[in-house]
Motif scaffolding. Structure first.
Motif, PDB file in Angstrom:
ATOM      1  N   SER A 240     -17.030  38.947 140.944  1.00  0.00           N
ATOM      2  CA  SER A 240     -18.225  39.010 141.775  1.00  0.00           C
ATOM      3  C   SER A 240     -19.033  37.732 141.589  1.00  0.00           C
ATOM      4  CB  SER A 240     -19.074  40.216 141.385  1.00  0.00           C
ATOM      5  OG  SER A 240     -20.356  40.134 141.983  1.00  0.00           O
ATOM      6  N   LEU A 241     -19.445  37.132 142.705  1.00  0.00           N
ATOM      7  CA  LEU A 241     -20.270  35.921 142.625  1.00  0.00           C
ATOM      8  C   LEU A 241     -21.694  36.249 142.174  1.00  0.00           C
ATOM      9  CD1 LEU A 241     -19.031  33.937 145.759  1.00  0.00           C
ATOM     10  CD2 LEU A 241     -18.372  33.683 143.366  1.00  0.00           C
ATOM     11  N   GLU A 242     -22.058  37.538 142.196  1.00  0.00           N
ATOM     12  CA  GLU A 242     -23.357  37.907 141.643  1.00  0.00           C
ATOM     13  C   GLU A 242     -23.377  37.674 140.133  1.00  0.00           C
ATOM     14  OE1 GLU A 242     -24.414  41.856 142.642  1.00  0.00           O
ATOM     15  OE2 GLU A 242     -24.591  41.460 144.798  1.00  0.00           O
ATOM     16  N   GLU A 243     -22.204  37.746 139.496  1.00  0.00           N
ATOM     17  CA  GLU A 243     -22.101  37.491 138.058  1.00  0.00           C
ATOM     18  C   GLU A 243     -21.524  36.111 137.765  1.00  0.00           C
ATOM     19  OE1 GLU A 243     -20.067  39.338 133.965  1.00  0.00           O
ATOM     20  OE2 GLU A 243     -19.741  40.313 135.912  1.00  0.00           O
TER      21      GLU A 243
ATOM     22  N   SER B 217     -25.942  33.166 132.493  1.00  0.00           N
ATOM     23  CA  SER B 217     -24.980  33.842 131.624  1.00  0.00           C
ATOM     24  C   SER B 217     -24.498  32.947 130.497  1.00  0.00           C
ATOM     25  CB  SER B 217     -23.782  34.327 132.453  1.00  0.00           C
ATOM     26  OG  SER B 217     -24.177  35.289 133.393  1.00  0.00           O
TER      27      SER B 217
ATOM     28  N   GLY C 136     -21.255  33.470 140.160  1.00  0.00           N
ATOM     29  CA  GLY C 136     -21.710  32.397 141.030  1.00  0.00           C
ATOM     30  C   GLY C 136     -22.455  31.329 140.236  1.00  0.00           C
TER      31      GLY C 136
ATOM     32  N   GLU D 148     -25.543  30.049 140.220  1.00  0.00           N
ATOM     33  CA  GLU D 148     -26.846  30.367 139.637  1.00  0.00           C
ATOM     34  C   GLU D 148     -26.708  31.393 138.515  1.00  0.00           C
ATOM     35  OE1 GLU D 148     -29.751  29.009 140.051  1.00  0.00           O
ATOM     36  OE2 GLU D 148     -28.908  27.568 141.481  1.00  0.00           O
ATOM     37  N   ALA D 149     -25.880  32.422 138.740  1.00  0.00           N
ATOM     38  CA  ALA D 149     -25.706  33.454 137.713  1.00  0.00           C
ATOM     39  C   ALA D 149     -25.086  32.872 136.448  1.00  0.00           C
ATOM     40  CB  ALA D 149     -24.829  34.578 138.264  1.00  0.00           C
TER      41      ALA D 149
ATOM     42  N   THR E 137     -14.267  29.711 145.450  1.00  0.00           N
ATOM     43  CA  THR E 137     -14.773  30.631 146.465  1.00  0.00           C
ATOM     44  C   THR E 137     -13.689  31.551 147.002  1.00  0.00           C
ATOM     45  OG1 THR E 137     -14.391  28.951 148.173  1.00  0.00           O
ATOM     46  CG2 THR E 137     -16.604  29.058 147.177  1.00  0.00           C
TER      47      THR E 137
ATOM     48  N   THR F 157     -17.394  37.862 151.116  1.00  0.00           N
ATOM     49  CA  THR F 157     -18.070  36.612 150.803  1.00  0.00           C
ATOM     50  C   THR F 157     -18.795  36.656 149.471  1.00  0.00           C
ATOM     51  OG1 THR F 157     -19.992  37.380 152.052  1.00  0.00           O
ATOM     52  CG2 THR F 157     -18.360  36.031 153.235  1.00  0.00           C
ATOM     53  N   ASP F 158     -19.034  37.855 148.932  1.00  0.00           N
ATOM     54  CA  ASP F 158     -19.717  37.936 147.647  1.00  0.00           C
ATOM     55  C   ASP F 158     -18.726  37.951 146.486  1.00  0.00           C
ATOM     56  OD1 ASP F 158     -18.648  40.422 148.132  1.00  0.00           O
ATOM     57  OD2 ASP F 158     -20.392  41.538 147.392  1.00  0.00           O
ATOM     58  N   GLN F 159     -17.459  37.632 146.778  1.00  0.00           N
ATOM     59  CA  GLN F 159     -16.440  37.582 145.750  1.00  0.00           C
ATOM     60  C   GLN F 159     -15.821  36.194 145.678  1.00  0.00           C
ATOM     61  OE1 GLN F 159     -13.796  40.836 146.845  1.00  0.00           O
ATOM     62  NE2 GLN F 159     -14.691  42.114 145.232  1.00  0.00           N
TER      63      GLN F 159
END
Length: 268
Positions: free
Chosen positions: A47-50, A59, A52, A54-55, A96, A3-5
């Motif tokens: 990666s959705l951490e990078e 960025s 997503g 909000e990120a 997603t 889910t974080d990808q």
């Protein structure tokens, strides 16, 4: 898929044939091909951490990150376009998962098909024109007058007069260059399938001191590329400097807008 990808989408083509092998996409991820409904989507896992929502807001304000991402995106699209007709997707288009990409290909199948039909056998060229000052004829030196006499001008007033004359000269140069840039655009449109005039770039972006008066993109049949470049060679000068760049994948004419309609460009 965790889910974080998510998946980063680069471009869409028709499904026939194979894609370029061994491509590396953004964040160093391998590029793969997803085939669905007669279309092929080129994507990579991110990666959705990078990447997503909000990120990405953060960025996109990082110029170094943005430049590197844009360079990688462009390299992947150009590799795909070197093999077949390609509809590039806008920078940092992230979904997603693959299921959402399949939905995109279903919902916009007709638009993608129309775009791919339009760009088949064609390439995009960019033309930028800049105003170049025309050297003025040397003016005769006026007869000296006493600055303290009734008809004399103070040094300050004389300076302002010179400044006004210089500004009028620059405005005249710019008008002449703009008129010539319009003539360049019209001449190119006799060869191009369609053209679009983008907003002129600021000198800080263009890297040139001169004022940009034309920032055009043109979709040209591959067999008319030499004819297109000859138009530029025949009409340069007359107070304008012209840059021809390309050819490359048809970014300006192959994307879809937010409503899913194919972007045709301005043929005026």
């Amino acid at each position: 898929m965790a889910t974080d990808q998510g998946v980063y989408l680069y471009a869409v083509t028709r499904a026939e044939g194979e894609g370029p092998d061994g491509l590396t996409g953004v964040a160093g991820a391998p590029v793969r091909r997803l085939v669905h409904a007669g279309l092929a989507a080129f994507l990579s896992t991110v990666s959705l951490e990078e990447f997503g929502e909000e990120a990405l807001r953060r960025s996109m304000e990082d110029l170094a990150w943005l430049e590197e991402t844009a360079r990688t995106h462009h390299r992947v699209v150009e590799a795909i376009a070197g093999l077949r007709s390609t509809a590039p997707v806008r920078l940092v288009t992230v979904y997603t998962g693959e299921a959402q990409v399949r939905e995109l290909l279903d919902e916009r199948h007709e638009q993608f098909d129309a775009v791919l039909s339009r760009v088949t056998g064609r390439q995009e060229w960019g033309v930028k024109a800049y105003a170049v000052p025309v050297p003025a004829e040397p003016a005769a030196e006026p007869a000296a007058e006493p600055v303290d006499g009734p008809r004399g001008a103070s040094p300050g007033a004389a300076y302002l007069n010179r400044r006004r004359a210089a500004l009028r000269g620059r405005e005249a140069d710019w008008r002449r260059a703009a008129e010539h840039a319009q003539a360049v655009h019209e001449a190119l449109m006799h060869v191009a399938v369609v053209g679009r005039r983008h907003r002129a770039q600021d000198p800080q972006l263009s890297g040139r001191r001169e004022q940009m008066v034309l920032n055009g993109a043109y979709l040209v049949d591959e067999e008319r590329a030499a004819e297109f470049t000859r138009v530029i060679e025949d009409i340069v000068g007359q107070g304008v400097a012209v840059e021809l760049v390309g050819p490359w994948a048809p970014y300006s004419f192959a994307t879809l807008d937010q409503e899913g309609e194919a972007a045709h460009g301005d043929a005026s």
